[in-house]
Design a protein around this motif. Sequence first.
Motif, short mmCIF file in Angstrom:
data_model
loop_
_atom_site.label_atom_id
_atom_site.label_comp_id
_atom_site.label_asym_id
_atom_site.label_seq_id
_atom_site.Cartn_x
_atom_site.Cartn_y
_atom_site.Cartn_z
N LEU A 138 0.80 -1.23 0.00
CA LEU A 138 0.00 0.00 0.00
C LEU A 138 0.83 1.28 0.00
N PRO A 139 1.90 1.39 0.80
CA PRO A 139 2.68 2.64 0.73
C PRO A 139 3.21 2.93 -0.67
N PHE A 194 -4.28 11.95 1.79
CA PHE A 194 -5.07 11.71 3.00
C PHE A 194 -5.61 10.29 3.01
N LEU A 195 -6.13 9.82 1.88
CA LEU A 195 -6.60 8.44 1.81
C LEU A 195 -5.46 7.45 2.04
N THR A 215 -3.06 3.33 5.44
CA THR A 215 -1.83 2.75 6.01
C THR A 215 -1.62 3.18 7.46
N ALA A 216 -2.71 3.52 8.15
CA ALA A 216 -2.59 3.97 9.54
C ALA A 216 -2.07 2.88 10.46
N TRP A 217 -2.21 1.61 10.05
CA TRP A 217 -1.77 0.50 10.89
C TRP A 217 -0.26 0.28 10.81
#
Length: 285
Positions: A176-177, A242-243, A248-250
Motif C-alpha cells: 500500500l505505501p 489523505f486516503l 496505512t494507519a496501521w
Amino acid sequence: MSAGRWVIRAASLAAALGLWQLLTSLDVELWLRFGQFPTVGEVASAFGDRLGTAPYWQDLGYSLRRIVIGFLLAAVLGVAAGTAIARSRWAADLLGPLMEVARPIPAIALVPVAILLLPSNEQGIVFITFTAAFFPVLVSTRHAVRALTPVWEEAVLTMGGGRLRVLFSVVLPGALPGIFGGLSVGIGVAWICVISAEMISGEYGVGYRTWQDYTVVDYPGVFVGMVTIGALGWLTSTAVEFLGRRATAWLPRPPERAPSRAVRRAAAPPAASSPVPALEKEPVS
C-alpha cells in the motif's frame, strides 16, 4: 502540523504574491518582461467575475469528471497489472515488454491515436488522462510488490492460506505505501495531460477555456485558468495523500526528528550544586 509551520507557509505564499504585484505594477523589464503580466489585483478581479458565471463552473465540472473517470480506471487497472507482473512470470513475459515500450511515450502524444480510435473527443480526453496516470501506478505497484519480504507469505502458506489469502492479506496491504506513492504521482501527471488534451481537442473544460482566453489576449483570464488548475491539482493530490495515510494507519510511523543540540541544551534543567552519589547495589546473600 504545528501553527508555526502554517504561518511559515502562509508567509511564503504572501511573499510570492507580493513580489508578483511589485514586479508587474512597476513594469519591470530587465530580462524577464513583467510589464506584459497582469497584476495580482487584475487576476483577482477577473477570478471574482468568473466565479459568478455558469461557464466557469461548467468547465470545472467537465475537467473534474474527466479526471475522476480516467484516474479511477488507471488506479484499478494499474494496481492489477503491476501486481500481476510482479507476481506472475506469464504476466511479466506477456505484458512486461509491451508496458516498457509504451511507457516512455508521452500521454499527450497519443492524442492523434485517441482521435482515430475513439468515437468522441470526450472519450479521447478520458483515454489520455487514463494513460497518463496508469504507468506511474503500474510501476510503483510492481516495485512495491517485488520488494515485499517472502517471510510473510511463507507464514500464511504455512498456516494453510491459499493464493487469494496471500494476495489480500499480505501482498496488497504490504504494498500500500508504494501504491499510494504511485497514485500521488499519477494524479499530478493526469492533471497535466487532461489540461493539455482539453487545449488540443476539447470543447469544454478548464484547459479549453484557458486556451480560448489566450487566443483572445485575455491574460487575466489565462491566469485565472492557471490558478484554477493549480488549486484543483493541490486539492486532489491532498485527497489522495489523505486516503493513503488513512489506509496505512496501521503501519509503524518513523519517529519524529530529535531536537537540535542547542534546543536540548536550552530545555535541560539546571545542574545541581552537588552531584547525587549513585546508589550501590546490596550484595545478594
